[in-house]
Design a protein around this motif. Structure first.
Motif, PDB file in Angstrom:
ATOM      1  N   ALA A  31       0.841  -1.204   0.000  1.00 31.90           N
ATOM      2  CA  ALA A  31       0.000   0.000   0.000  1.00 31.90           C
ATOM      3  C   ALA A  31       0.874   1.252   0.000  1.00 31.90           C
ATOM      4  CB  ALA A  31      -0.931  -0.010   1.207  1.00 31.90           C
ATOM      5  N   THR A  32       1.979   1.213   0.754  1.00 33.09           N
ATOM      6  CA  THR A  32       2.908   2.347   0.806  1.00 33.09           C
ATOM      7  C   THR A  32       3.516   2.605  -0.566  1.00 33.09           C
ATOM      8  OG1 THR A  32       3.439   1.859   3.115  1.00 33.09           O
ATOM      9  CG2 THR A  32       4.983   3.257   1.911  1.00 33.09           C
ATOM     10  N   ILE A  33       3.973   1.521  -1.215  1.00 35.54           N
ATOM     11  CA  ILE A  33       4.575   1.658  -2.544  1.00 35.54           C
ATOM     12  C   ILE A  33       3.559   2.204  -3.539  1.00 35.54           C
ATOM     13  CG2 ILE A  33       5.531   0.353  -4.491  1.00 35.54           C
ATOM     14  CD1 ILE A  33       6.830  -1.513  -2.410  1.00 35.54           C
ATOM     15  N   GLU A  34       2.344   1.673  -3.481  1.00 34.60           N
ATOM     16  CA  GLU A  34       1.288   2.118  -4.399  1.00 34.60           C
ATOM     17  C   GLU A  34       0.978   3.593  -4.204  1.00 34.60           C
ATOM     18  OE1 GLU A  34      -3.243   0.872  -5.792  1.00 34.60           O
ATOM     19  OE2 GLU A  34      -2.261  -0.204  -4.149  1.00 34.60           O
ATOM     20  N   THR A  35       0.937   4.033  -2.950  1.00 32.47           N
ATOM     21  CA  THR A  35       0.661   5.445  -2.649  1.00 32.47           C
ATOM     22  C   THR A  35       1.759   6.336  -3.222  1.00 32.47           C
ATOM     23  OG1 THR A  35      -0.504   4.834  -0.614  1.00 32.47           O
ATOM     24  CG2 THR A  35       0.263   7.112  -0.795  1.00 32.47           C
ATOM     25  N   ARG A  36       3.013   5.911  -3.035  1.00 33.68           N
ATOM     26  CA  ARG A  36       4.130   6.708  -3.549  1.00 33.68           C
ATOM     27  C   ARG A  36       4.119   6.758  -5.073  1.00 33.68           C
ATOM     28  NH1 ARG A  36       9.210   5.009   0.376  1.00 33.68           N
ATOM     29  NH2 ARG A  36       8.400   5.978   2.266  1.00 33.68           N
ATOM     30  N   LEU A  37       3.844   5.615  -5.707  1.00 30.25           N
ATOM     31  CA  LEU A  37       3.798   5.588  -7.175  1.00 30.25           C
ATOM     32  C   LEU A  37       2.695   6.498  -7.715  1.00 30.25           C
ATOM     33  CD1 LEU A  37       4.446   1.811  -7.960  1.00 30.25           C
ATOM     34  CD2 LEU A  37       5.936   3.737  -8.498  1.00 30.25           C
ATOM     35  N   LYS A  38       1.528   6.485  -7.055  1.00 30.32           N
ATOM     36  CA  LYS A  38       0.440   7.356  -7.486  1.00 30.32           C
ATOM     37  C   LYS A  38       0.828   8.819  -7.348  1.00 30.32           C
ATOM     38  CE  LYS A  38      -3.495   4.262  -6.779  1.00 30.32           C
ATOM     39  NZ  LYS A  38      -4.670   3.935  -5.962  1.00 30.32           N
ATOM     40  N   GLY A  39       1.552   9.131  -6.263  1.00 29.20           N
ATOM     41  CA  GLY A  39       2.010  10.500  -6.069  1.00 29.20           C
ATOM     42  C   GLY A  39       2.997  10.917  -7.150  1.00 29.20           C
ATOM     43  N   MET A  40       3.933  10.013  -7.463  1.00 27.10           N
ATOM     44  CA  MET A  40       4.917  10.296  -8.514  1.00 27.10           C
ATOM     45  C   MET A  40       4.225  10.463  -9.867  1.00 27.10           C
ATOM     46  SD  MET A  40       7.946   7.634  -7.439  1.00 27.10           S
ATOM     47  CE  MET A  40       8.990   8.020  -8.845  1.00 27.10           C
ATOM     48  N   GLU A  41       3.226   9.624 -10.123  1.00 33.59           N
ATOM     49  CA  GLU A  41       2.506   9.699 -11.389  1.00 33.59           C
ATOM     50  C   GLU A  41       1.755  11.018 -11.508  1.00 33.59           C
ATOM     51  OE1 GLU A  41      -0.307   6.773 -14.073  1.00 33.59           O
ATOM     52  OE2 GLU A  41      -0.417   6.640 -11.892  1.00 33.59           O
ATOM     53  N   SER A  42       1.112  11.430 -10.419  1.00 37.21           N
ATOM     54  CA  SER A  42       0.340  12.681 -10.454  1.00 37.21           C
ATOM     55  C   SER A  42       1.239  13.898 -10.649  1.00 37.21           C
ATOM     56  CB  SER A  42      -0.479  12.832  -9.165  1.00 37.21           C
ATOM     57  OG  SER A  42       0.369  13.029  -8.054  1.00 37.21           O
ATOM     58  N   ARG A  43       2.487  13.814 -10.190  1.00 33.28           N
ATOM     59  CA  ARG A  43       3.431  14.925 -10.356  1.00 33.28           C
ATOM     60  C   ARG A  43       4.204  14.831 -11.678  1.00 33.28           C
ATOM     61  NH1 ARG A  43       4.181  13.337  -5.003  1.00 33.28           N
ATOM     62  NH2 ARG A  43       6.139  12.265  -5.513  1.00 33.28           N
ATOM     63  N   GLY A  44       3.949  13.773 -12.458  1.00 35.01           N
ATOM     64  CA  GLY A  44       4.622  13.618 -13.754  1.00 35.01           C
ATOM     65  C   GLY A  44       6.029  13.048 -13.652  1.00 35.01           C
ATOM     66  N   GLU A  45       6.413  12.582 -12.448  1.00 31.75           N
ATOM     67  CA  GLU A  45       7.774  12.078 -12.266  1.00 31.75           C
ATOM     68  C   GLU A  45       8.020  10.788 -13.040  1.00 31.75           C
ATOM     69  OE1 GLU A  45       8.993  11.856  -8.162  1.00 31.75           O
ATOM     70  OE2 GLU A  45       7.926  13.692  -7.667  1.00 31.75           O
TER      71      GLU A  45
END
Length: 200
Positions: A31-45
């Motif tokens: 869940a932690t990894i998924e949350t971080r990936l979603k955050g990175m995706e939303s920021r375009g990283e």
């Protein structure tokens, strides 16, 4: 007897609470990894990282890592490379018939012919590229770069070029200087390092 006596004398006692206690709470790793990936995706990283990886991969294809330890030839050198190998275990065909036994020496040139010479050059050297393309046509040789961009050369000269990835061929033949030419001479490969007049 001794162990029985020791067991009977040991008793559990409640010493009370020594310090403040906290419940053990472990976050779900996925869940932690998924949350971080979603955050990175939303920021375009993630898109930026993919673009960077693609750019690096393209650069590597266009200009591979140069073969280390290769320099321009300053002395003519000629030697023979014997491609004979010793078989370490029986080789069988699709029907199970033995076609080569363990311990047997085999020379590939007894079965195949090098129809083209292999010409090794520094692709960043105008003199070496001019010499190789002048003396060796597509049918006569494969021109193999140890440095430079085979794609740029193919575009500019409208012919095929190759690259000695990780120096596998130059290492096998013992080539340390360019231009160098490897061509079949009976059951061996004759290797020559060529000095270009006026290029050194």
């Amino acid at each position: 007897m001794l162990s029985a006596g020791l067991t009977s004398s040991i008793q559990a006692r409640d010493h009370g609470t020594v310090a403040q206690t906290f419940p053990i709470i472990e976050p779900d790793l996925l869940a932690t990894i998924e949350t971080r990936l979603k955050g990175m995706e939303s920021r375009g990283e993630i898109d930026r990282m993919n673009a960077l990886f693609a750019k690096r991969a393209e650069a590597k294809i266009r200009r591979p890592t140069p073969v280390s330890g290769i320099s321009p030839a300053t002395d003519e050198r000629v030697w023979n490379y014997d491609p004979t190998i010793t078989i370490d275990k029986d080789v069988r065909d699709q029907k199970g018939n033995v076609i080569a036994r363990a311990g047997q020496s085999v020379n590939p040139l007894d079965f195949v012919t090098m129809r083209q010479a292999l010409v090794f050059v520094d692709g960043d050297s105008d003199a070496q590229m001019a010499w190789a393309t002048k003396h060796y046509g597509d049918l006569k040789a494969k021109i193999i770069l140890v440095k430079g961009s085979p794609i740029e050369e193919m575009t500019a000269r409208q012919r095929r070029f190759y690259f000695d990835q990780e120096g596998r061929l130059t290492g096998k033949f013992g080539i340390r200087h360019t231009p160098a030419v490897a061509e079949q001479a009976g059951r061996v490969v004759r290797v020559s390092e060529v000095v270009l007049k006026g290029a050194i």
